[in-house]
Structure formats: structure tokens, C-alpha cells
Design a protein around this motif. Structure first.
Motif, PDB file in Angstrom:
ATOM      1  N   ASN A  69       0.814  -1.206   0.000  1.00 37.33           N
ATOM      2  CA  ASN A  69       0.000   0.000   0.000  1.00 37.33           C
ATOM      3  C   ASN A  69       0.852   1.262   0.000  1.00 37.33           C
ATOM      4  O   ASN A  69       1.999   1.252   0.446  1.00 37.33           O
ATOM      5  N   PHE A  70       0.243   2.363  -0.483  1.00 40.24           N
ATOM      6  CA  PHE A  70       0.892   3.658  -0.443  1.00 40.24           C
ATOM      7  C   PHE A  70       0.799   4.214   0.969  1.00 40.24           C
ATOM      8  O   PHE A  70      -0.188   3.993   1.681  1.00 40.24           O
ATOM      9  N   THR A  71       1.816   4.982   1.379  1.00 36.03           N
ATOM     10  CA  THR A  71       1.738   5.687   2.654  1.00 36.03           C
ATOM     11  C   THR A  71       0.800   6.872   2.467  1.00 36.03           C
ATOM     12  O   THR A  71       0.473   7.260   1.336  1.00 36.03           O
ATOM     13  N   GLU A  72       0.404   7.480   3.580  1.00 36.13           N
ATOM     14  CA  GLU A  72      -0.478   8.651   3.508  1.00 36.13           C
ATOM     15  C   GLU A  72       0.211   9.784   2.750  1.00 36.13           C
ATOM     16  O   GLU A  72      -0.403  10.479   1.930  1.00 36.13           O
ATOM     17  N   GLN A  73       1.512   9.960   2.973  1.00 40.69           N
ATOM     18  CA  GLN A  73       2.286  11.000   2.276  1.00 40.69           C
ATOM     19  C   GLN A  73       2.327  10.715   0.772  1.00 40.69           C
ATOM     20  O   GLN A  73       2.177  11.629  -0.038  1.00 40.69           O
ATOM     21  N   GLU A  74       2.518   9.449   0.388  1.00 38.77           N
ATOM     22  CA  GLU A  74       2.539   9.090  -1.032  1.00 38.77           C
ATOM     23  C   GLU A  74       1.183   9.343  -1.686  1.00 38.77           C
ATOM     24  O   GLU A  74       1.113   9.843  -2.813  1.00 38.77           O
ATOM     25  N   GLU A  75       0.104   9.016  -0.983  1.00 40.09           N
ATOM     26  CA  GLU A  75      -1.238   9.262  -1.517  1.00 40.09           C
ATOM     27  C   GLU A  75      -1.465  10.744  -1.757  1.00 40.09           C
ATOM     28  O   GLU A  75      -1.987  11.145  -2.812  1.00 40.09           O
ATOM     29  N   LYS A  76      -1.061  11.573  -0.805  1.00 40.35           N
ATOM     30  CA  LYS A  76      -1.223  13.027  -0.960  1.00 40.35           C
ATOM     31  C   LYS A  76      -0.416  13.535  -2.154  1.00 40.35           C
ATOM     32  O   LYS A  76      -0.893  14.385  -2.917  1.00 40.35           O
ATOM     33  N   LEU A  77       0.796  13.015  -2.326  1.00 42.24           N
ATOM     34  CA  LEU A  77       1.633  13.419  -3.455  1.00 42.24           C
ATOM     35  C   LEU A  77       0.993  13.020  -4.783  1.00 42.24           C
ATOM     36  O   LEU A  77       0.966  13.812  -5.736  1.00 42.24           O
ATOM     37  N   ILE A  78       0.444  11.826  -4.850  1.00 38.10           N
ATOM     38  CA  ILE A  78      -0.216  11.353  -6.071  1.00 38.10           C
ATOM     39  C   ILE A  78      -1.419  12.233  -6.407  1.00 38.10           C
ATOM     40  O   ILE A  78      -1.595  12.653  -7.558  1.00 38.10           O
ATOM     41  N   VAL A  79      -2.241  12.544  -5.413  1.00 38.06           N
ATOM     42  CA  VAL A  79      -3.416  13.399  -5.632  1.00 38.06           C
ATOM     43  C   VAL A  79      -2.978  14.783  -6.107  1.00 38.06           C
ATOM     44  O   VAL A  79      -3.546  15.347  -7.047  1.00 38.06           O
ATOM     45  N   HIS A  80      -1.935  15.319  -5.477  1.00 39.08           N
ATOM     46  CA  HIS A  80      -1.426  16.642  -5.870  1.00 39.08           C
ATOM     47  C   HIS A  80      -0.910  16.621  -7.308  1.00 39.08           C
ATOM     48  O   HIS A  80      -1.237  17.508  -8.109  1.00 39.08           O
TER      49      HIS A  80
END
Length: 93
Positions: A69-80
Motif C-alpha cells: 500500500n501507499f503511505t499517507e504522504q505518497e497518496e497526498k503526493l499522487i493526488v497533488h
């Protein structure tokens, strides 16, 4: 997506890779490096097309591939990045 045209040749194996094939590919890459993919089937004895070897290495066997799974930080970066670049996933990678 379909099968690469090189895999339509007679005698070229298709379907799932075996652990033995993976080992042959990894051993070859460790000794000779990645790059000359046309030489891989000939020099290893793998009955796979060069494109299949390249994709197997790039997507499954290459060291450093992150699984899970992606970390929360990675998810935020992907969305951005998606908001910034749209669906240009290769650029994001």
C-alpha cells in the motif's frame, strides 16, 4: 493491451513465468546488466521474446520495486500531481 507482436512467433513461450525462468533472467541481468534486451533470450536459453524479458524485469524482478500500500504522504503526493498534471502517469513516476 494485448500480446506483443514478437510473442506471436512459433516457439516463443507465452503465459506465466516460472520461478526457474525468473532465476535465469535475474542471473543474466546481474552478470551482464540490463539494456541489450534482444540478446537476453539467445544468451539465456529463455524461450521468451525480448520484450517479454524486458517487461518482466522492469515490472516484477527489478530491485527496488515497492510492493504494498501507499503511505499517507505518497497518496497526498499522487493526488497533488494528478491535479497538477492530469493523467500523465509516466510523468508522475
Amino acid at each position: 493491451m494485448g500480446r506483443p507482436p514478437c510473442c506471436d512467433k512459433v516457439g516463443v513461450k507465452r503465459g506465466p513465468w516460472t520461478p526457474e525462468e525468473d532465476l535465469m533472467l535475474v542471473s543474466y541481468i546481474q552478470e551482464h546488466g540490463a539494456g541489450n534486451w534482444r540478446a537476453v533470450p539467445t544468451n539465456t536459453g529463455l524461450m521468451r521474446c525480448s520484450k517479454s524479458c524486458r517487461l518482466r524485469w522492469t515490472n516484477y524482478l527489478r530491485p527496488g520495486i515497492k510492493r504494498g500500500n501507499f503511505t499517507e504522504q505518497e497518496e497526498k503526493l499522487i493526488v497533488h500531481l494528478q491535479a497538477l498534471l492530469g493523467n500523465r502517469w509516466a510523468s508522475m513516476a
